[in-house]
Design an enzyme around this catalytic site. Structure first.
Site, PDB file in Angstrom:
ATOM      1  N   ASP A 301       0.839  -1.009   0.042  1.00 45.58           N
ATOM      2  CA  ASP A 301       0.146   0.009   0.057  1.00 45.58           C
ATOM      3  C   ASP A 301       1.129   1.185  -0.013  1.00 45.58           C
ATOM      4  O   ASP A 301       2.180   1.026   0.127  1.00 45.58           O
ATOM      5  CB  ASP A 301      -0.946  -0.062   1.132  1.00 45.58           C
ATOM      6  CG  ASP A 301      -2.179   0.911   1.167  1.00 45.58           C
ATOM      7  OD1 ASP A 301      -2.171   1.729  -0.148  1.00 45.58           O
ATOM      8  OD2 ASP A 301      -3.331   0.845   1.595  1.00 45.58           O
TER       9      ASP A 301
HETATM   10  C1  BGC Z   1      -4.922   3.384   0.177  1.00 44.58           C
HETATM   11  C2  BGC Z   1      -5.379   2.093  -1.050  1.00 44.58           C
HETATM   12  C3  BGC Z   1      -5.175   2.643  -2.420  1.00 44.58           C
HETATM   13  C4  BGC Z   1      -3.574   3.297  -2.561  1.00 44.58           C
HETATM   14  C5  BGC Z   1      -3.611   3.928  -3.658  1.00 44.58           C
HETATM   15  C6  BGC Z   1      -3.924   3.958  -0.171  1.00 44.58           C
HETATM   16  O1  BGC Z   1      -3.866   5.187   0.479  1.00 44.58           O
HETATM   17  O2  BGC Z   1      -5.161   2.522   1.193  1.00 44.58           O
HETATM   18  O3  BGC Z   1      -6.467   1.403  -0.736  1.00 44.58           O
HETATM   19  O4  BGC Z   1      -5.304   1.651  -3.354  1.00 44.58           O
HETATM   20  O5  BGC Z   1      -3.832   4.402  -1.394  1.00 44.58           O
HETATM   21  O6  BGC Z   1      -4.307   5.036  -4.066  1.00 44.58           O
END
Ligand code: BGC
Length: 774
Positions: A301
């Site tokens: 993530d």
């Molecule tokens: C979130 C993810 C997301 C990623 C990319 C993160 O802050 O937890 O779910 O896919 O950002 O945007």
């Protein structure tokens, strides 16, 4: 570089390596591929052989999508990475032409011209925005969810996107946690089916070979794992759960997506029992890869590698990068831990080049499967983008999806539907009557918030030339969140100046239709609450309206279960509309007018107060279960609140009524390897046709470990004409009765079972029993 030039270069390289290397065993690296196809593995291997260590590490680097946005590669860091072929993937840039331009830059500057994989968070639609996932899950309509995911994929893949950061399959039982809006609620059985439906929809494949079709969107199951169990419902907080709870509650939807053929996984931010997920070998290597046989790729993530420093698990980014690759992670989103330190770690002998080869092989395999080596612009079809985005069929599906997601929580005296031909003066009150910006909810990544239909617009269209006449007063405003502090804004505190006008109009009306809720960024990532009542002074306004004595219909727009304890006592009707997406106002008007008879049911419990949290239907009985009909002292209960929720899992009303009768079981004994069939008759006893979600709950009475008081094990959504009866049947076999026994073996234990065929998790009227024999 032109497309044909690119193809010749790559084609030559791949076939050259194919000639020199016919045998599988001579491969640069052995890894368990996703496809299991020796030809694909061989192609991957051929490219790997051409790559320098820097180029390999570059493939493991994922950068956010704003580099070179104006045309030529600029001189910032991402531009530099791009020139050196050191970006494997980027995310959240959109548009066929724009992404084509970025890919062109990559092909022009990088030595090996390996296509970039463009990703995005297409959570509930690209431009055509469907209801938030939690709402959609309330439809209990798996086909509908598959279809909306497919439509999202059609729009995204025409707009340059090949990889989707969805579905989010985290089981979530804490409405304080803002990210409950992204998932399918609290239940393991149901959540697993929804997870599969969404993967089917996004990917749209029957086999890995279908990935080469230009409208397949590689899905990414996230966030591995147990993110929804964040302590106290506070985002990113620690998770400390037993291995049993991990296996029983949090892992199953993830496993379900592996079974459905999902091609990628994302790590979770949280630490799990002391080990941050992004550096957690137990979950990524032992469980995901070794036990489940997952061959796809894993991305972290956002900045999750760096965050291991703050977790106190790594002293610095270099150590964090090592922990992460050792855990089995392939791609680093944003942290730049891999791109900065892996080479050094290899030189120092702390990470092997083989580890890197395996990670890169997984990434390259996906690029091959998605057809990007054949045509790096496969997903950049400006004409198709123009044709499919916001296509009328998509808008129609979004309207249907929204209708089917709206839950009717209360409807005293059958005030709804609001018939068009009956003379009524309706006072429209509240901040959501004309609110447009919030209707798509969070994670509406490209959904144009200016294009969503407001409730006012929907009602005006629906009731044009009807006997219903509207007046309108906003009454109050929605408190906002200050983006800088991520706290409720102190400068935008709603005042009561609009109350008098609203009350004045209400007095002159026959019905007060109040639209209230949470501003969209009150749920979603980093949007957690300790107080889950209606924000600001909305409840105060309701109290003033109540004094008029007029019936109140409350329509809610929000991203989490709210504490509606006062509202449920004091208003006549409650419609939970969630955030319905692009077609919001039209779909809500369809429901209010009775042109669509609501059929949705809750997938997440509504508590009476935050003190009850965590509260979910499949709880344990305890040694001192509370029983209304027996002495109440020293029982498992509160002195200031009932145990029961305000609205239970599986609950939702219709404009008709359904009666369950004649519960039947084929046998009171079930032999090993056999099954029993349970059924009940369901009759539409009301005045209009409707749909009912018939639910099957099972209770394993005695186990080698304590079992939940009941567990959902089946459901059927049926349509019944007025007066019609259908017999609804479920087959119960050993598989359905299986559990993790005391030694963590997955099996069905002999003994007695209770069964309910029910309209919600709190309905125990149709009860059956049987015994599973030794
Ligand atoms: C979130 C993810 C997301 C990623 C990319 C993160 O802050 O937890 O779910 O896919 O950002 O945007």
């Amino acid at each position: 570089m032109s497309k044909s030039h690119f193809l010749i270069v790559i084609g030559l390289l791949v076939s050259l390596m194919a000639c020199t290397n016919g045998s599988h065993t001579n491969k640069v690296t052995q890894w368990k591929s996703y496809s299991g196809d020796p030809d694909i593995e061989h192609k991957v291997d051929s490219v790997l052989r051409l790559m320098t260590l820097d180029e390999k590490i570059g493939q493991m680097n994922q950068y956010s999508g704003n580099f070179a946005a104006t045309g030529e590669v600029n001189d910032n860091k991402s531009g530099e990475y791009l020139k050196k072929g050191m970006i494997g993937s980027t995310f959240n840039t959109f548009g066929a032409d724009h992404i084509r331009m970025l890919q062109e830059q990559n092909l022009k500057y990088s030595r090996l011209k390996i296509p970039i994989l463009f990703a995005a968070d297409v959570i509930h639609g690209l431009e055509t925005t469907f209801p938030i996932p939690l709402a959609e899950a309330c439809s209990w309509d798996l086909d509908l969810m598959e279809k909306s995911a497919r439509i999202a994929a059609e729009e995204a893949t025409a707009s340059g996107i090949a990889w989707n950061f969805a579905p989010m399959v985290d089981i979530a039982r804490d409405p304080r946690w803002g990210r409950v809006m992204e998932g399918a609620g609290e239940d393991v059985y149901y959540g697993s089916l929804v997870a599969r439906a969404r993967v089917r929809g996004f990917q749209g494949i029957n086999s890995y070979k279908d990935f080469a079709k230009p409208n397949t969107l590689m899905a990414c199951t996230k966030h591995f794992v147990a993110y929804g169990a964040a302590q106290a419902g506070r985002d990113y907080h620690s998770v400390d759960i037993s291995n049993r709870t991990l296996y029983e509650t949090y892992l199953p939807p993830f496993k379900a997506t592996v079974d459905e053929g999902v091609a990628s996984f994302m790590t979770a931010f949280n630490d799990l029992n002391g080990v941050p997920c992004t550096g957690n070998k137990y979950i990524f290597t032992d469980i995901l890869r070794d036990a489940w046989g997952f061959g796809g790729m894993v991305v972290t993530d956002y900045t999750a590698i760096t965050e291991m420093i703050d977790h106190g698990y790594a002293a610095n980014l270099k150590q964090a990068a090592k922990l992460s690759i050792d855990a089995g992670i392939d791609m680093d989103m944003i942290s730049e831990g891999f791109v900065t330190y892996l080479k050094e770690l290899v030189k120092e002998g702390k990470v092997s080049e083989k580890q890197i080869d395996v990670a890169v092989a997984r990434i390259l395999e996906m690029k091959f499967l998605l057809g990007l080596f054949d045509d790096p612009y496969r997903y950049c079809n400006a004409e198709r983008q123009k044709e499919v985005v916001m296509h009328p069929d998509h808008l129609k599906a979004a309207r249907e999806g929204a209708q089917r997601s709206i839950v009717l929580l209360k409807n005293d005296n059958n005030i709804l539907p609001l018939k068009k031909d009956i003379v009524k003066r309706v006072a429209l009150i509240g901040p959501f009557v004309e609110e447009r910006e919030s209707l798509n909810g969070e994670w509406a990544i490209k959904g144009d918030r200016n294009k969503s239909v407001t409730l006012m617009e929907g009602l005006r269209e629906k009731y044009a030339n009807s006997a219903v006449k509207f007046t309108y007063a906003q009454g109050t405003t929605l408190p906002a969140i200050d983006n800088a502090t991520r706290h409720i804004s102190e400068t935008q505190i709603p005042d009561k100046s609009g109350f008098a006008n609203a009350v004045g109009l209400a007095k002159k009306s026959d019905i007060i239709l109040v639209a209230m809720g949470e501003k969209f960024h009150w749920s979603g990532e980093a949007a957690c609450r300790t107080d889950i009542t209606l924000p600001g002074n909305q409840r105060e306004l309701l109290k003033e309206l109540k004094k008029t004595g007029k019936p109140i219909v409350l329509v809610l727009f929000n991203g989490r279960p709210l504490d509606l304890s006062w509202e449920s006592e004091n208003v006549d009707v409650i419609v939970e509309a969630w955030y319905p997406g692009t077609m919001s106002g039209l779909a809500v008007a369809d429901v209010l007018a009775g042109d669509y008879n609501p059929s949705a049911k809750l997938v997440l419990t509504f508590p009476r107060n935050v003190g009850q949290i965590p509260i979910f239907y499949n709880t344990k009985n305890t040694g001192r279960p509370f029983d209304e009909n027996s002495p109440k002292d020293y029982k498992s209960s509160y002195i200031d609140s009932p145990n029961s929720p305000l609205f239970p899992f599986g609950y939702g009303l219709s404009y008709t009524t359904f009666e369950y009768s004649n519960p039947t079981i084929s046998s009171v004994e079930m032999a090993r390897g056999g099954n029993v069939i349970v059924s009940a008759d369901v009759t539409n006893t009301g005045e209009v046709a409707g749909e009912e979600v018939v639910q099957l709950y099972i209770h394993d009475k005695v186990g080698s470990v304590t079992r939940p008081v009941k567990e959902l094990k089946g459901f059927k959504k049926i349509h019944l004409e007025k007066g019609e009866t259908k017999t609804v049947e479920f087959t119960i076999d050993e598989d359905l009765l299986s559990m993790y026994d005391i030694d963590m073996n997955w099996l069905a234990e002999s003994g007695d079972f209770e069964v309910w065929i029910a309209t919600s998790s709190s309905d125990e009227s149709n009860h059956l029993e049987f015994t599973l024999l030794d």
